[in-house]
Design an enzyme around this catalytic site. Sequence first.
Site, short mmCIF file in Angstrom:
data_model
loop_
_atom_site.label_atom_id
_atom_site.label_comp_id
_atom_site.label_asym_id
_atom_site.label_seq_id
_atom_site.Cartn_x
_atom_site.Cartn_y
_atom_site.Cartn_z
N HIS A 308 15.34 10.62 -28.78
CA HIS A 308 14.15 10.56 -29.34
C HIS A 308 14.42 10.79 -30.73
O HIS A 308 15.12 11.30 -31.52
CB HIS A 308 13.13 11.96 -28.81
CG HIS A 308 11.77 11.21 -28.86
ND1 HIS A 308 11.00 11.55 -30.37
CD2 HIS A 308 10.78 10.04 -28.48
CE1 HIS A 308 10.17 10.78 -30.37
NE2 HIS A 308 9.65 9.93 -29.56
N ASP A 365 9.40 8.65 -21.61
CA ASP A 365 9.81 7.37 -19.96
C ASP A 365 10.64 7.09 -19.12
O ASP A 365 10.78 6.72 -17.73
CB ASP A 365 10.56 6.03 -21.12
CG ASP A 365 9.21 5.72 -22.36
OD1 ASP A 365 10.04 5.37 -23.28
OD2 ASP A 365 8.68 5.06 -21.96
C1 SDX Z 1 9.55 5.62 -26.76
O1 SDX Z 1 9.48 7.12 -31.81
C2 SDX Z 1 8.44 7.33 -31.01
O2 SDX Z 1 7.72 8.52 -30.96
C3 SDX Z 1 8.27 6.82 -30.03
C4 SDX Z 1 7.95 6.83 -28.53
C5 SDX Z 1 6.50 7.25 -28.30
O3 SDX Z 1 6.03 7.79 -27.85
O4 SDX Z 1 5.71 5.79 -29.39
O5 SDX Z 1 8.36 8.51 -28.14
C6 SDX Z 1 8.05 6.81 -26.95
O6 SDX Z 1 9.82 5.30 -27.64
C7 SDX Z 1 10.43 6.75 -26.18
C8 SDX Z 1 12.01 6.12 -26.34
C9 SDX Z 1 12.35 5.86 -25.68
N1 SDX Z 1 13.85 4.82 -25.85
C10 SDX Z 1 14.54 5.05 -24.73
O7 SDX Z 1 14.65 6.23 -24.27
C11 SDX Z 1 16.16 4.43 -24.69
C12 SDX Z 1 17.50 5.17 -25.15
N2 SDX Z 1 17.45 5.90 -26.11
C13 SDX Z 1 17.74 6.09 -26.88
O8 SDX Z 1 17.94 4.47 -27.26
C14 SDX Z 1 17.80 6.55 -28.40
O9 SDX Z 1 17.62 7.67 -27.82
C15 SDX Z 1 16.82 6.50 -29.73
C16 SDX Z 1 16.16 4.70 -29.80
C17 SDX Z 1 14.68 6.55 -29.07
C18 SDX Z 1 16.70 6.85 -30.63
O10 SDX Z 1 17.44 6.70 -31.38
P1 SDX Z 1 17.95 7.07 -33.06
O11 SDX Z 1 17.12 8.76 -33.10
O12 SDX Z 1 18.01 5.86 -33.62
O13 SDX Z 1 19.36 7.93 -32.72
P2 SDX Z 1 20.87 6.91 -32.44
O14 SDX Z 1 20.82 5.98 -32.17
O15 SDX Z 1 21.17 7.13 -33.76
O16 SDX Z 1 21.41 7.88 -31.78
C19 SDX Z 1 22.28 9.63 -32.15
C20 SDX Z 1 22.81 9.67 -31.19
C21 SDX Z 1 24.56 8.71 -31.40
O17 SDX Z 1 25.68 8.49 -30.82
P3 SDX Z 1 26.53 9.22 -32.39
O18 SDX Z 1 26.97 7.90 -32.71
O19 SDX Z 1 25.79 10.24 -33.07
O20 SDX Z 1 28.14 8.97 -31.78
O21 SDX Z 1 22.79 9.70 -29.40
C22 SDX Z 1 22.97 8.68 -28.67
C23 SDX Z 1 23.79 7.54 -30.33
O22 SDX Z 1 24.68 6.56 -29.40
N3 SDX Z 1 22.18 8.40 -28.22
C24 SDX Z 1 22.64 8.08 -27.20
C25 SDX Z 1 20.99 7.90 -26.58
N4 SDX Z 1 20.61 7.92 -27.03
C26 SDX Z 1 21.09 7.62 -28.61
N5 SDX Z 1 23.07 7.91 -26.30
C27 SDX Z 1 23.40 7.87 -24.26
N6 SDX Z 1 22.14 7.23 -23.96
C28 SDX Z 1 21.41 8.12 -24.93
N7 SDX Z 1 19.84 7.48 -24.70
#
Ligand code: SDX
Length: 429
Positions: A308, A365
Amino acid sequence: MSNKATIELDGKKYEFPVVVGTENEVAIEIKSLRADTGGLITLDPGYKNTGSCKSAITFLNGEEGILRYRGYSIEELADKASFLEVAYLLIFGELPTQEQLDKLYKDIKKESHVDEEMKKILDGFPKSAHPMGVLSSLTSALIAFNPSAVNVESDEEMYNAIIKLLAKFPVLVAWTLRKKNGQPLDYGDSSLDYVDNILKMMFKSPHEEHYDIDPVVSSALNKLLILHADHEQNCSTSTVRIVGSSHAGLFASISAGISALWGPLHGGANQAVIEMLENIKEDGGDTKKYMGKAKDKEDPFRLMGFGHRVYKNFDPRAKIIKKSADQVLDQLGVEDPVLDIAKGLEKEALEDSYFVDRKLYPNVDFYSGIIYRALGIPTEMFTVMFALGRLPGWIAQWREMRLEKEPIGRPRQVYTGENLRDFKDISKR
Ligand code: SDX
């Protein structure tokens, strides 16, 4: 806490006011940055460190896993309130009295008719159309039948526009599902409460004399809608605010928010989670293989429903939904093998250094789709249910943005393209 922050650049110092919120969040207010410094801006892709506004609607603390609507904890509201009470709280700032709630629902019932012409628009979509695209289009089309722009200076006009949306949106949601199922586009039953009426509109079969509301399903949906109702400046809410900041209408702004929510990184994740769990089940339930894929930088696979932008602790909504998933499936007598796969994935991730180091926990989710499925809601409708829950939050945020007279949203950029060059005739290129 100092009330001023200083930026020093090329030997010059610039001071900016420090703003402290009611929960002691601290911000440097930089609205005069360009003017004071002769053009300096900040750069923050995805606005991870940038506040777009002051807001009194929702407070969340990502480190401690706290979520409150207008000061009330999400745990209490999910346990004790009705979705319509929470909608009133988010939009108008206080929990309603019985009289205020009765009037709200009476006004909603009066506005729950949707122009029959809208059915022609719906008929134009193929059955294969994704419900989020249909819903965004229908919401925008409401403008055609409610053309007058909302005079936000008028409490009455603002209230009437809000009532229209709270009344018509559930009908559009139900019609989107019924169209997909090839069922007649019926209206609801105003003798039922708001959430039960939604269930009846969505699920009453044309062959049934009457539709029995299952109290377990009704209570689960009421809770799910409350848990999704607002979440401060997330992607889709920021979209609603920035579209509304150009003084586009409420319906158009909400339509844009629906499109933003659709993305699998945002609200579309609830559909992506179930599809991921189904794939893992089909692939023999090998959760370790998918954990490896999620950690492999060369592999685009992400563990959907995990991580998140703000929560670096458990998403409090995920905790409530996980508990509710067990209860709902048990009460409905539903066996869902993907629930065990989800729990297995969660256990492995919470013990895996890749996830622990990055503070990746289950979000709202991760478990919601399992309950939606148990309630008989098709996978492609999961994000529509998220939008139905988020509607009061979007309305509240849009209303706050307009009442606060926020300026039109217009971020700046750092240009990295070509410098000035002369046009060459095609014969000379
Ligand atoms: C919602 O913002 C809100 O409030 C949203 C929400 C709402 O109520 O409106 O809460 C609803 O959208 C919840 C989120 C639903 N999305 C998912 O479940 C999709 C999977 N999650 C990811 O795509 C991700 O965690 C995000 C998009 C939710 C957050 O992304 P960020 O904050 O931009 O984090 P990032 O992409 O910079 O990740 C940081 C690190 C990275 O690795 P490094 O580059 O540090 O090595 O964490 C890793 C990412 O690759 N990472 C994951 C991951 N999420 C982050 N690796 C594997 N699986 C994941 N799900």
